[in-house]
Design a protein around this motif. Structure first.
Motif, PDB file in Angstrom:
ATOM      1  N   ILE A 192      -0.124   8.823   3.362  1.00 15.60           N
ATOM      2  CA  ILE A 192       0.404   7.541   3.811  1.00 15.60           C
ATOM      3  C   ILE A 192       1.350   6.975   2.764  1.00 15.60           C
ATOM      4  O   ILE A 192       1.288   7.339   1.582  1.00 15.60           O
ATOM      5  CB  ILE A 192      -0.722   6.538   4.126  1.00 15.60           C
ATOM      6  CG1 ILE A 192      -1.638   6.330   2.901  1.00 15.60           C
ATOM      7  CG2 ILE A 192      -1.541   7.010   5.310  1.00 15.60           C
ATOM      8  CD1 ILE A 192      -2.761   5.334   3.160  1.00 15.60           C
ATOM      9  N   ASP A 193       2.225   6.084   3.179  1.00 18.54           N
ATOM     10  CA  ASP A 193       3.273   5.570   2.310  1.00 18.54           C
ATOM     11  C   ASP A 193       2.676   4.737   1.172  1.00 18.54           C
ATOM     12  O   ASP A 193       1.946   3.763   1.429  1.00 18.54           O
ATOM     13  CB  ASP A 193       4.241   4.705   3.123  1.00 18.54           C
ATOM     14  CG  ASP A 193       5.370   4.173   2.270  1.00 18.54           C
ATOM     15  OD1 ASP A 193       6.198   4.965   1.810  1.00 18.54           O
ATOM     16  OD2 ASP A 193       5.407   2.941   2.053  1.00 18.54           O
ATOM     17  N   PRO A 194       2.960   5.066  -0.087  1.00 19.23           N
ATOM     18  CA  PRO A 194       2.382   4.334  -1.222  1.00 19.23           C
ATOM     19  C   PRO A 194       2.785   2.861  -1.263  1.00 19.23           C
ATOM     20  O   PRO A 194       1.958   1.997  -1.583  1.00 19.23           O
ATOM     21  CB  PRO A 194       2.925   5.092  -2.444  1.00 19.23           C
ATOM     22  CG  PRO A 194       3.248   6.457  -1.940  1.00 19.23           C
ATOM     23  CD  PRO A 194       3.717   6.249  -0.531  1.00 19.23           C
ATOM     24  N   ASP A 195       4.056   2.556  -0.957  1.00 18.53           N
ATOM     25  CA  ASP A 195       4.502   1.162  -1.009  1.00 18.53           C
ATOM     26  C   ASP A 195       3.809   0.313   0.052  1.00 18.53           C
ATOM     27  O   ASP A 195       3.378  -0.815  -0.222  1.00 18.53           O
ATOM     28  CB  ASP A 195       6.021   1.092  -0.832  1.00 18.53           C
ATOM     29  CG  ASP A 195       6.771   1.702  -2.014  1.00 18.53           C
ATOM     30  OD1 ASP A 195       6.258   1.595  -3.154  1.00 18.53           O
ATOM     31  OD2 ASP A 195       7.843   2.289  -1.811  1.00 18.53           O
ATOM     32  N   THR A 196       3.700   0.839   1.253  1.00 22.62           N
ATOM     33  CA  THR A 196       3.012   0.122   2.319  1.00 22.62           C
ATOM     34  C   THR A 196       1.538  -0.062   1.978  1.00 22.62           C
ATOM     35  O   THR A 196       0.949  -1.120   2.235  1.00 22.62           O
ATOM     36  CB  THR A 196       3.142   0.882   3.655  1.00 22.62           C
ATOM     37  OG1 THR A 196       4.520   1.043   3.969  1.00 22.62           O
ATOM     38  CG2 THR A 196       2.456   0.125   4.768  1.00 22.62           C
ATOM     39  N   THR A 197       0.962   0.964   1.373  1.00 21.68           N
ATOM     40  CA  THR A 197      -0.450   0.892   0.978  1.00 21.68           C
ATOM     41  C   THR A 197      -0.672  -0.235  -0.022  1.00 21.68           C
ATOM     42  O   THR A 197      -1.626  -1.015   0.096  1.00 21.68           O
ATOM     43  CB  THR A 197      -0.904   2.226   0.368  1.00 21.68           C
ATOM     44  OG1 THR A 197      -0.671   3.284   1.303  1.00 21.68           O
ATOM     45  CG2 THR A 197      -2.378   2.191   0.016  1.00 21.68           C
ATOM     46  N   LEU A 198       0.207  -0.335  -1.018  1.00 19.16           N
ATOM     47  CA  LEU A 198       0.084  -1.399  -2.019  1.00 19.16           C
ATOM     48  C   LEU A 198       0.305  -2.779  -1.401  1.00 19.16           C
ATOM     49  O   LEU A 198      -0.354  -3.752  -1.781  1.00 19.16           O
ATOM     50  CB  LEU A 198       1.083  -1.160  -3.155  1.00 19.16           C
ATOM     51  CG  LEU A 198       0.679  -0.100  -4.184  1.00 19.16           C
ATOM     52  CD1 LEU A 198       1.842   0.222  -5.112  1.00 19.16           C
ATOM     53  CD2 LEU A 198      -0.527  -0.579  -4.991  1.00 19.16           C
ATOM     54  N   ASP A 199       1.217  -2.867  -0.449  1.00 26.06           N
ATOM     55  CA  ASP A 199       1.476  -4.152   0.214  1.00 26.06           C
ATOM     56  C   ASP A 199       0.250  -4.652   0.971  1.00 26.06           C
ATOM     57  O   ASP A 199       0.090  -5.864   1.176  1.00 26.06           O
ATOM     58  CB  ASP A 199       2.656  -4.020   1.177  1.00 26.06           C
ATOM     59  CG  ASP A 199       3.990  -3.893   0.460  1.00 26.06           C
ATOM     60  OD1 ASP A 199       4.048  -4.259  -0.738  1.00 26.06           O
ATOM     61  OD2 ASP A 199       4.956  -3.411   1.077  1.00 26.06           O
ATOM     62  N   ASN A 200      -0.606  -3.729   1.378  1.00 22.34           N
ATOM     63  CA  ASN A 200      -1.794  -4.097   2.151  1.00 22.34           C
ATOM     64  C   ASN A 200      -3.015  -4.367   1.282  1.00 22.34           C
ATOM     65  O   ASN A 200      -4.127  -4.514   1.802  1.00 22.34           O
ATOM     66  CB  ASN A 200      -2.125  -2.991   3.157  1.00 22.34           C
ATOM     67  CG  ASN A 200      -1.145  -2.939   4.307  1.00 22.34           C
ATOM     68  OD1 ASN A 200      -0.568  -3.958   4.693  1.00 22.34           O
ATOM     69  ND2 ASN A 200      -0.939  -1.751   4.866  1.00 22.34           N
ATOM     70  N   ILE A 201      -2.801  -4.425  -0.039  1.00 22.75           N
ATOM     71  CA  ILE A 201      -3.892  -4.732  -0.966  1.00 22.75           C
ATOM     72  C   ILE A 201      -3.555  -6.023  -1.713  1.00 22.75           C
ATOM     73  O   ILE A 201      -2.551  -6.093  -2.423  1.00 22.75           O
ATOM     74  CB  ILE A 201      -4.128  -3.595  -1.977  1.00 22.75           C
ATOM     75  CG1 ILE A 201      -4.391  -2.274  -1.254  1.00 22.75           C
ATOM     76  CG2 ILE A 201      -5.295  -3.936  -2.899  1.00 22.75           C
ATOM     77  CD1 ILE A 201      -4.473  -1.078  -2.195  1.00 22.75           C
ATOM     78  N   THR A 202      -4.378  -7.037  -1.545  1.00 22.08           N
ATOM     79  CA  THR A 202      -4.211  -8.297  -2.261  1.00 22.08           C
ATOM     80  C   THR A 202      -5.058  -8.249  -3.523  1.00 22.08           C
ATOM     81  O   THR A 202      -6.273  -8.049  -3.456  1.00 22.08           O
ATOM     82  CB  THR A 202      -4.649  -9.483  -1.389  1.00 22.08           C
ATOM     83  OG1 THR A 202      -3.844  -9.513  -0.210  1.00 22.08           O
ATOM     84  CG2 THR A 202      -4.484 -10.792  -2.136  1.00 22.08           C
TER      85      THR A 202
END
Length: 221
Positions: free
Chosen positions: A61-71
Motif C-alpha cells: 500500500i502507498d506509504p504516503d497515504t498510510t502515513l496520512d491515515n495515522i494521527t
C-alpha cells in the motif's frame, strides 16, 4: 471494543507491533484489516514514520497515504496524556473512520510524574481515570485499543523456584482494564515469543515471531 495490552522487556517488539497494527488496520477486511485510520499517542518518542513506510511497502500500500491515515500526538507528562485523550474523543466524534488507538507506552510518564510509595495511591487513581476513558472510547466508538507496558522486578517471585522475576507495572488497576494481556519476551537468536497472559475468550498459548524491516512476522514465514 476492548483494550489489548502488550508488556515485556526492552527490544521484544512492543512498539514494532504498534507500528504494524497502524498499517494493517488500514487494510480491507478480506485481508484482515479494519479499513480505517489509526491514532497514536506517543509518550516516549518511539513513533517512526520510516518504519511505517517500510511496513506499508511490505503490504503493498502507498506509504504516503498510510502515513496520512495515522494521527500522531506526543505526550510530555501524564496530565498532557489525559488531555490528548480528551482531544481524541472530539476527533473521533467528527471522523468515524478511526478503528485503532495506540498508547505507547501507557505507564512511562506516570512513573516519572509519581515516584515512591507516598505518591502510589494518587498515581493509581489518575491511571484509573485514564484507563476508564480508554475503555469508554473503545466501547462507544467500537475501536480497538492497543497499549504497551513496561516491566519491573518482582522481589516476591524469587521465593519460588524457577519463577519469572519480573512483572508488568500498573498493578491491579491496569490488569483489570486490559481485556487481553500479551507477554512479549526474547527467544532463541533473533526470535521473540508472545504468550497470551490473560484473555476472556482465548486459551493460554504461545507463538514465535521475528522483527523484520516489514514489521512483525511469523517466525515460520
Amino acid at each position: 471494543m476492548s483494550i489489548t495490552e502488550a508488556f515485556g522487556e526492552f527490544r521484544t517488539g512492543k512498539t514494532q507491533l504498534a507500528h504494524t497494527l497502524c498499517v494493517t488496520v488500514q487494510l480491507p477486511p478480506e485481508m484482515g484489516g479494519g479499513n480505517g485510520k489509526a491514532a497514536f499517542i506517543d509518550t516516549e518518542g518511539t513513533f517512526r514514520p520510516e518504519r511505517i513506510r517500510a511496513i506499508a511497502a511490505r503490504f503493498g500500500i502507498d506509504p504516503d497515504t498510510t502515513l496520512d491515515n495515522i494521527t500522531v500526538a506526543r505526550a510530555h507528562n501524564s496530565e498532557h496524556q489525559l488531555d490528548l485523550l480528551n482531544e481524541l474523543c472530539i476527533r473521533l466524534c467528527e471522523d468515524k473512520q478511526y478503528r485503532l488507538v495506540v498508547v505507547d507506552s501507557i505507564m512511562a510518564l506516570f512513573r516519572v510524574d509519581y515516584s515512591g510509595r507516598g505518591e502510589l495511591s494518587e498515581r493509581q487513581q489518575r491511571l484509573g481515570q485514564m484507563l476508564s476513558k480508554l475503555v469508554r472510547i473503545s466501547e462507544e466508538f467500537n475501536i480497538a485499543i492497543y497499549i504497551t507496558n513496561q516491566m519491573t522486578a518482582d522481589p516476591g517471585a524469587t521465593l519460588s523456584f524457577a519463577a519469572d522475576t519480573k512483572k508488568p507495572i500498573g498493578g491491579h488497576v491496569l490488569a483489570h482494564a486490559s481485556a487481553t494481556r500479551l507477554y512479549l519476551k526474547k527467544g532463541r537468536g533473533e526470535t521473540r515469543v508472545c504468550k497470551i497472559w490473560d484473555s476472556p475468550d482465548v486459551p493460554e498459548a504461545e507463538c514465535t515471531y521475528q522483527i523484520t524491516t516489514g514489521g512483525i512476522n511469523d517466525a515460520q514465514d
